[in-house]
Scaffold this motif. Sequence first.
Motif, mmCIF file in Angstrom:
data_model
loop_
_atom_site.group_PDB
_atom_site.id
_atom_site.type_symbol
_atom_site.label_atom_id
_atom_site.label_comp_id
_atom_site.label_asym_id
_atom_site.label_seq_id
_atom_site.Cartn_x
_atom_site.Cartn_y
_atom_site.Cartn_z
ATOM 1 N N VAL A 26 29.363 94.804 99.370
ATOM 2 C CA VAL A 26 28.170 94.484 98.589
ATOM 3 C C VAL A 26 28.581 94.127 97.166
ATOM 4 O O VAL A 26 29.424 94.793 96.576
ATOM 5 C CB VAL A 26 27.137 95.641 98.598
ATOM 6 C CG1 VAL A 26 27.711 96.912 98.022
ATOM 7 C CG2 VAL A 26 25.853 95.240 97.875
ATOM 8 N N GLY A 27 27.986 93.065 96.652
ATOM 9 C CA GLY A 27 28.201 92.663 95.271
ATOM 10 C C GLY A 27 27.210 93.373 94.368
ATOM 11 O O GLY A 27 26.007 93.390 94.649
ATOM 12 N N VAL A 28 27.716 93.967 93.288
ATOM 13 C CA VAL A 28 26.867 94.746 92.390
ATOM 14 C C VAL A 28 27.060 94.282 90.955
ATOM 15 O O VAL A 28 28.176 93.975 90.531
ATOM 16 C CB VAL A 28 27.207 96.254 92.498
ATOM 17 C CG1 VAL A 28 26.478 97.068 91.458
ATOM 18 C CG2 VAL A 28 26.888 96.767 93.886
ATOM 19 N N ASP A 29 25.966 94.208 90.211
ATOM 20 C CA ASP A 29 25.988 94.063 88.760
ATOM 21 C C ASP A 29 24.877 94.970 88.248
ATOM 22 O O ASP A 29 24.440 95.862 88.978
ATOM 23 C CB ASP A 29 25.844 92.598 88.312
ATOM 24 C CG ASP A 29 24.542 91.943 88.762
ATOM 25 O OD1 ASP A 29 23.570 92.656 89.105
ATOM 26 O OD2 ASP A 29 24.482 90.707 88.771
ATOM 27 N N ALA A 65 24.649 83.976 95.385
ATOM 28 C CA ALA A 65 24.186 84.129 96.766
ATOM 29 C C ALA A 65 24.372 82.825 97.536
ATOM 30 O O ALA A 65 24.820 82.830 98.686
ATOM 31 C CB ALA A 65 22.728 84.570 96.794
ATOM 32 N N GLU A 66 24.033 81.720 96.906
ATOM 33 C CA GLU A 66 24.170 80.432 97.594
ATOM 34 C C GLU A 66 25.622 80.144 97.941
ATOM 35 O O GLU A 66 25.930 79.706 99.055
ATOM 36 C CB GLU A 66 23.614 79.306 96.730
ATOM 37 C CG GLU A 66 23.672 77.966 97.429
ATOM 38 C CD GLU A 66 23.039 76.851 96.634
ATOM 39 O OE1 GLU A 66 23.096 75.716 97.130
ATOM 40 O OE2 GLU A 66 22.510 77.090 95.548
ATOM 41 N N GLN A 67 26.539 80.388 97.027
ATOM 42 C CA GLN A 67 27.958 80.162 97.320
ATOM 43 C C GLN A 67 28.444 81.091 98.428
ATOM 44 O O GLN A 67 29.232 80.670 99.290
ATOM 45 C CB GLN A 67 28.803 80.344 96.057
ATOM 46 C CG GLN A 67 28.606 79.200 95.080
ATOM 47 C CD GLN A 67 29.531 79.313 93.891
ATOM 48 O OE1 GLN A 67 30.726 79.501 94.061
ATOM 49 N NE2 GLN A 67 28.971 79.208 92.695
ATOM 50 N N CYS A 68 27.968 82.314 98.434
ATOM 51 C CA CYS A 68 28.364 83.248 99.490
ATOM 52 C C CYS A 68 27.834 82.790 100.849
ATOM 53 O O CYS A 68 28.569 82.814 101.838
ATOM 54 C CB CYS A 68 27.871 84.655 99.162
ATOM 55 S SG CYS A 68 28.778 85.409 97.786
ATOM 56 N N VAL A 114 24.437 90.545 99.420
ATOM 57 C CA VAL A 114 24.232 90.135 98.028
ATOM 58 C C VAL A 114 22.745 90.146 97.714
ATOM 59 O O VAL A 114 21.914 90.016 98.603
ATOM 60 C CB VAL A 114 24.816 88.723 97.742
ATOM 61 C CG1 VAL A 114 26.328 88.726 97.850
ATOM 62 C CG2 VAL A 114 24.213 87.677 98.658
ATOM 63 N N GLY A 115 22.439 90.287 96.438
ATOM 64 C CA GLY A 115 21.053 90.224 95.998
ATOM 65 C C GLY A 115 20.586 88.785 95.903
ATOM 66 O O GLY A 115 21.396 87.861 95.776
ATOM 67 N N ALA A 167 31.233 82.128 102.754
ATOM 68 C CA ALA A 167 31.786 83.422 103.175
ATOM 69 C C ALA A 167 32.421 83.325 104.558
ATOM 70 O O ALA A 167 32.003 82.544 105.404
ATOM 71 C CB ALA A 167 30.698 84.490 103.166
ATOM 72 N N ALA A 168 33.416 84.158 104.766
ATOM 73 C CA ALA A 168 34.145 84.192 106.032
ATOM 74 C C ALA A 168 33.531 85.190 107.022
ATOM 75 O O ALA A 168 34.089 85.420 108.085
ATOM 76 C CB ALA A 168 35.603 84.549 105.765
ATOM 77 N N CYS A 169 32.388 85.783 106.666
ATOM 78 C CA CYS A 169 31.707 86.740 107.540
ATOM 79 C C CYS A 169 30.203 86.510 107.397
ATOM 80 O O CYS A 169 29.771 85.760 106.520
ATOM 81 C CB CYS A 169 32.081 88.176 107.138
ATOM 82 S SG CYS A 169 31.460 88.693 105.528
ATOM 83 N N PRO A 170 29.391 87.154 108.226
ATOM 84 C CA PRO A 170 27.935 87.037 108.052
ATOM 85 C C PRO A 170 27.513 87.549 106.678
ATOM 86 O O PRO A 170 28.127 88.461 106.124
ATOM 87 C CB PRO A 170 27.368 87.927 109.163
ATOM 88 C CG PRO A 170 28.447 88.011 110.182
ATOM 89 C CD PRO A 170 29.743 87.946 109.417
ATOM 90 N N VAL A 171 26.445 86.943 106.136
ATOM 91 C CA VAL A 171 25.934 87.302 104.812
ATOM 92 C C VAL A 171 24.479 87.708 104.922
ATOM 93 O O VAL A 171 23.684 87.013 105.555
ATOM 94 C CB VAL A 171 26.062 86.115 103.827
ATOM 95 C CG1 VAL A 171 25.482 86.476 102.460
ATOM 96 C CG2 VAL A 171 27.503 85.659 103.709
#
Length: 154
Positions: free
Chosen positions: A16-19, A136-139, A119-120, A143-147
């Motif tokens: 998970v991406g966090v900020d 999020a759009e780039q992921c 991702v949020g 991404a190499a896995c489900p998002v």
Amino acid sequence: MDRTIERVHVDGGVVVGVDSSASAARALEFAAEEARRRQAVLHVVRAWSIRTAPRPADVPASVVPSMEQFQEAVRADTERIVAEHVPDRVTLDLRIHIVHSPSPQALLSASRGADLLVVGHRGRGGFAGLMLGSVAEQCVRHAACPVLVVRPAV
């Protein structure tokens, strides 16, 4: 000694991406629940730059913090966020990764070994609610896995 990390390597689990945004906090909550369901490791990834890092509290305003001081300030802030949004974290295999890198690169790097990337919907920038955030759009695209993109609460 420079302990700055620029890439994340994981071996399975939920990333998970966090900020410091509300959207990231919601994504963290969803990711923690998904990691519990899967009985998987929860990898919390916090990407940072000098522009996005919280200023270290113990550094006087007239002094430029070192990279290590910024790194530690980001780690402390991330641990606070995790403690607030994953109160039962002791029941999880949870690992925090603090990465000096643009967010998309850090998350895409982690996605190479992940089972799921969360991702949020919206982080810090842009016109909220209009479209997917750029991270999020780039992921979703690379991404190499489900998002899983977690939308804000209504």
